[in-house]
Enzyme design. Structure first.
Site, mmCIF file in Angstrom:
data_model
loop_
_atom_site.group_PDB
_atom_site.id
_atom_site.type_symbol
_atom_site.label_atom_id
_atom_site.label_comp_id
_atom_site.label_asym_id
_atom_site.label_seq_id
_atom_site.Cartn_x
_atom_site.Cartn_y
_atom_site.Cartn_z
ATOM 1 N N ILE A 222 -22.376 168.132 -27.010
ATOM 2 C CA ILE A 222 -21.988 167.222 -25.916
ATOM 3 C C ILE A 222 -21.457 165.955 -26.567
ATOM 4 O O ILE A 222 -22.028 165.455 -27.552
ATOM 5 C CB ILE A 222 -23.150 166.912 -24.937
ATOM 6 C CG1 ILE A 222 -22.667 166.019 -23.783
ATOM 7 C CG2 ILE A 222 -24.341 166.302 -25.635
ATOM 8 C CD1 ILE A 222 -23.635 165.946 -22.602
ATOM 9 N N ALA A 223 -20.349 165.454 -26.083
ATOM 10 C CA ALA A 223 -19.775 164.234 -26.659
ATOM 11 C C ALA A 223 -18.894 163.553 -25.628
ATOM 12 O O ALA A 223 -18.288 164.206 -24.772
ATOM 13 C CB ALA A 223 -18.958 164.563 -27.911
ATOM 14 N N VAL A 224 -18.823 162.243 -25.758
ATOM 15 C CA VAL A 224 -18.000 161.423 -24.864
ATOM 16 C C VAL A 224 -17.160 160.492 -25.744
ATOM 17 O O VAL A 224 -17.650 159.958 -26.761
ATOM 18 C CB VAL A 224 -18.893 160.611 -23.892
ATOM 19 C CG1 VAL A 224 -18.071 159.621 -23.081
ATOM 20 C CG2 VAL A 224 -19.662 161.572 -22.975
ATOM 21 N N TYR B 176 -31.181 162.908 -23.044
ATOM 22 C CA TYR B 176 -31.898 164.159 -22.781
ATOM 23 C C TYR B 176 -33.223 163.885 -22.052
ATOM 24 O O TYR B 176 -33.595 164.621 -21.139
ATOM 25 C CB TYR B 176 -32.146 164.914 -24.089
ATOM 26 C CG TYR B 176 -30.875 165.255 -24.840
ATOM 27 C CD1 TYR B 176 -29.731 165.645 -24.152
ATOM 28 C CD2 TYR B 176 -30.803 165.186 -26.227
ATOM 29 C CE1 TYR B 176 -28.553 165.945 -24.828
ATOM 30 C CE2 TYR B 176 -29.634 165.493 -26.911
ATOM 31 C CZ TYR B 176 -28.508 165.863 -26.206
ATOM 32 O OH TYR B 176 -27.348 166.156 -26.872
ATOM 33 N N ASN C 207 -30.632 159.857 -33.487
ATOM 34 C CA ASN C 207 -29.606 159.714 -32.435
ATOM 35 C C ASN C 207 -30.254 159.234 -31.122
ATOM 36 O O ASN C 207 -30.425 159.993 -30.168
ATOM 37 C CB ASN C 207 -28.872 161.049 -32.236
ATOM 38 C CG ASN C 207 -27.608 160.893 -31.413
ATOM 39 O OD1 ASN C 207 -27.427 159.886 -30.725
ATOM 40 N ND2 ASN C 207 -26.739 161.885 -31.461
ATOM 41 N N GLU D 161 -31.012 170.890 -30.101
ATOM 42 C CA GLU D 161 -31.451 170.162 -31.296
ATOM 43 C C GLU D 161 -30.666 168.865 -31.352
ATOM 44 O O GLU D 161 -29.493 168.851 -30.991
ATOM 45 C CB GLU D 161 -31.132 170.926 -32.581
ATOM 46 C CG GLU D 161 -31.937 172.163 -32.799
ATOM 47 C CD GLU D 161 -31.071 173.400 -32.656
ATOM 48 O OE1 GLU D 161 -29.847 173.305 -32.834
ATOM 49 O OE2 GLU D 161 -31.623 174.454 -32.328
#
Ligand code: COA
Length: 158
Positions: free
Chosen positions: A73-75, A118, A111, A106
């Site tokens: 997942i990234a933005v 999450y 982070n 994971e």
């Protein structure tokens, strides 16, 4: 910025691969890997698409039987802290609640933004994998979101 959540298609490959490189410079998924994921019926990739078709973020879920794994997942850095990841992960957890018993992932121990994301969506830390990541070497925290109803003790004894 306004965005909508849509399934990824082949035309998005170059933008997604470029964003992946920007967000994970040490170990990005290649465009070929995204193409393979797109062709895999057990994988779902969602995009947050902004004005003019710009890809603001994406999230990848793979499923084995009734368990899902959040693989990526990234933005885009310029569009962070605007609820884009919230929308992507919300869509995937809604899907998971209907079709899966649990979601796993994971995350690098350092982070903090991702761990907070999450936790906000109900994931709980369930373990740690020592030195799981390279460049830099770091532990992974394993997190799980379980959807199944767990019977209480009285019901279980009946
Ligand atoms: N610090 C603390 N919490 C953060 C945060 C930050 N910098 N960024 C996001 N969060 C958490 C918060 O709980 C936030 O909820 P809130 O706004 O109610 O406080 C929640 O995430 C949702 O925020 P959102 O704006 O939707 O997140 P985002 O669109 O900025 O994307 C990431 C968050 C982690 C996907 C983004 O920072 C990113 O792409 N990082 C690089 C790639 C990465 O590390 N991916 C995860 C790999 S496991």
């Amino acid at each position: 910025m306004n965005h909508q959540i849509i399934p990824m298609r082949e035309i998005h490959l170059p933008q997604v691969a470029a964003l992946e490189k920007l967000c994970f410079p040490a170990d990005p998924w290649s465009e070929a890997l995204f193409r393979e994921a797109l062709d895999n019926p057990a994988v779902a990739i969602l995009l947050a698409q902004g004005e003019g078709g710009a890809v603001l973020g994406y999230a990848v879920l793979s499923a084995v039987l009734d368990e899902g794994n959040l693989d990526d997942i990234a933005v885009h850095p310029e569009h962070r802290r605007q609820g884009v990841a919230d929308a992507l992960l919300g869509a995937l957890t809604d899907f998971g609640r209907e079709h899966l018993s649990a979601l796993m992932l994971e995350v690098r121990a350092s982070n903090a933004p991702a761990v907070a994301l999450y936790e906000k969506h109900g994931f709980a830390a369930v373990g740690r994998r020592k030195n799981y990541y390279d460049a830099p070497r770091e532990d992974a925290i394993l997190m799980t979101l379980t959807f199944e109803e767990i019977p209480n003790e009285t019901e279980a004894a009946e």
